[in-house]
Write an enzyme that holds these catalytic residues in place. Structure first.
Site, PDB file in Angstrom:
ATOM      1  CG  HIS A   1     -11.630  -7.697   5.894  1.00 20.16           C
ATOM      2  ND1 HIS A   1     -10.885  -8.438   6.764  1.00 20.16           N
ATOM      3  CD2 HIS A   1     -11.061  -7.892   4.673  1.00 20.16           C
ATOM      4  CE1 HIS A   1      -9.910  -9.055   6.116  1.00 20.16           C
ATOM      5  NE2 HIS A   1      -9.997  -8.733   4.850  1.00 20.16           N
TER       6      HIS A   1
ATOM      7  CD  GLU B   1      -1.693  -2.373   1.273  1.00 19.56           C
ATOM      8  OE1 GLU B   1      -0.686  -2.645   1.941  1.00 19.56           O
ATOM      9  OE2 GLU B   1      -2.376  -3.235   0.698  1.00 19.56           O
TER      10      GLU B   1
END
Lengths: 96, 436
Positions: free
Chosen positions: B228, B158
């Site tokens: 999540h 990322e």
């Protein structure tokens, strides 16, 4: 609902898994030295699968934890701030 | 033939973690005949028979072509300049010929990126697993349509995705990066805060990362657990120079994303993942934008201002219907006099910089404010807004600003529904504020 779908495996990955997989190569070596066999492998796999399924079923039979668990283990030695608020909400609205 | 040992290695892929729970089937939508052809900023009223709105039947969604074309603030971007830069009025210009199509959020997001790639030769879309279509299908067929040198996968990093995007943007490209889950944005946080947000400031305007847009799915999904389900928008409040946008529906997502991509500032665009499939409405197929830094008043009112963004807006809608006609189990808690309270529901849309003007104007009128968000209470968006509102409206307020938020814990797995500010908790906050 959410359908997280994963990328299709490529040919290269599949071929590598068949030929270059270090697990398979180690297994072949152990077999060639007579330290392991396909029969023992099969027996071990069966036993381990059974162990996992048994553990799974035991876990499924367990009751859900207390709701208070949600606010435990956030810190060591400190309590999560909003326990009281949650407790009073539950008392008021009585959700299961 | 040796049995493959790979069979017994548990999968760690997000797909196994997100194996769908069965979602309740969508009930047939009651018809809401729309007799109004004039310009209106309000949504069609809920059916008179009364029901408990869920996302699928929410009246916040624009289910007809006419309603979609009347979305406030909508600006068509495929007209000549003279016609383009005005706020849209129904019936003017080429409205009559405008098409809309039923889309859900991931289709609308995909549509927006397709338009961006088509019209902007310097636009690139990249991230983990985007080439095959993405784990939420937001990039379906984009690689086939625009080529693998414009829509491509990155390695699992990322920090690299953000850094690469910042570099592209600094060199004049339009960089549309995807972070697979907003929970994974933290490795990119340094790049976004130290580089993207500060580039214009530190170079006195000579360089900037304005061409960068970082998209990520956010918020709870029912079974996401700690990693999540997060809403990290609060963490970015301290990064002046970056914008943060969160849409509530397909029509909003497409317009806001196109505006974000074209905005000359780096934008973090967080998409509530539970809405990807469950929010469906008519979306104009043309190129259009919705304004950033402008909140939208969804339901007008004068008793209390209810401010939220993303998924909790639908829980707010449910809470208001519970207030209006409470079920027997709750009726004893809701005084009859309060059931006719008109609550003003506002979608913040842009979190940073947020639309102070619209919120203050509303609170000056209603004198009470409840802010709802999924992110934890401490240091969240609610705390920032509450502080600003109490400063500007102190003498007008008739109750303290109430924040109904997730708890100050990580998002639990089994107990997620007790973490999320759901309709009952929102109703409780509204009642507490009304009765203060």
């Amino acid at each position: 609902m959410i359908d997280a779908h994963s990328p299709p495996r490529s040919r290269r990955v599949e071929d590598w898994k068949k030929v270059d997989n270090p697990l398979l190569r180690l297994g072949n070596y152990l077999e060639s030295q007579g330290w392991w066999s396909a029969v023992e492998e099969q027996a071990l796999c069966t036993q381990q699968r059974k162990d996992v399924m048994d553990a799974f079923q035991r876990a499924e039979r367990r009751k859900k934890s207390q709701l208070g668990e949600m606010m435990k283990d956030v810190w060591c030695g400190e309590t999560a701030k909003q326990r009281e608020e949650l407790r009073s909400l539950l008392g008021k609205y009585g959700r299961a | 033939m040796r049995p493959s040992t790979a069979r017994y290695i548990p999968s760690h892929s997000p797909s196994s973690l997100l194996r769908a729970n069965s979602h309740s089937p969508r009930p047939p939508r009651p018809s809401t005949p729309n007799h109004r052809r004039h310009v209106t900023n309000t949504i069609e009223p809920a059916p008179a028979g009364g029901h408990l709105p869920s996302v699928a039947t929410s009246s916040l969604l624009r289910m007809t072509r006419e309603a979609a074309l009347r979305a406030p603030g909508l600006r068509w971007k495929d007209e000549p300049d003279a016609l383009r830069d005005r706020d849209h009025e129904a019936g003017e210009g080429t409205d009559g010929a405008r098409e809309t199509r039923k889309m859900n959020v991931y289709q609308a997001v995909r549509d927006a990126m397709g338009i961006a790639l088509l019209k902007d030769d310097s636009a690139l879309v990249f991230g983990e697993d985007v080439a095959f279509g993405g784990v939420f299908r937001c990039t379906m067929n984009l690689a086939e349509e625009f080529g693998r040198d414009r829509v491509f996968n990155t390695p699992l990093t990322e920090q690299g995705i953000a850094g690469f995007g910042i570099g592209l943007a600094a060199m004049g490209h339009t960089a549309i990066a995807e972070i697979q889950f907003s929970d994974y944005i933290y490795p990119a946080f340094d790049q976004l805060v130290s580089e993207a947000a500060k580039m214009r400031y530190r170079t006195g305007g000579q360089y900037d990362a304005g061409g960068l847009t970082v998209r990520a799915p956010c918020m709870s999904v029912g079974h996401g657990g700690l990693y999540h389900s997060q809403s990290p928008e609060g963490f970015f409040l301290g990064a002046a120079g970056i914008k943060v946008v969160i849409p509530r529906s397909p029509l909003q997502a497409k317009g806001l994303l196109l505006a974000a991509i074209r905005d000359p500032n780096p934008v973090v665009f967080l998409e509530p993942k539970i809405l990807y499939r469950s929010a469906i409405e008519q979306v104009p197929t043309s190129d259009y934008e919705l304004p950033l830094s402008r909140a939208e008043v969804l339901l007008p009112g004068d008793s209390l201002t209810l401010l939220s963004y993303g998924t909790p807006l639908y829980h707010c809608e449910t809470a208001l219907s519970l207030l209006r006609s409470p079920p027997p189990s709750l009726a004893h808690l809701i005084p009859a006099s309060l059931r006719s309270a008109q609550v003003e529901l506002i979608d913040l849309r842009t979190i940073l910089p947020w639309d102070i003007h619209t919120v203050i104007k509303s609170v000056e009128k209603t004198r009470r404010l409840v802010i709802v968000h999924e992110a934890g209470r401490s240091g969240g968006v609610g705390s920032e807004i509450a502080a600003e509102v109490q400063k500007r409206c102190f003498l007008r307020l008739e109750a303290p600003v109430k924040r109904v938020t997730g708890w100050d814990t990580p998002v639990p797995l089994v107990f997620e529904k007790f973490y999320i500010p759901d309709a009952v908790r929102i109703l409780d906050g509204v009642l507490e504020t009304l009765m203060y």
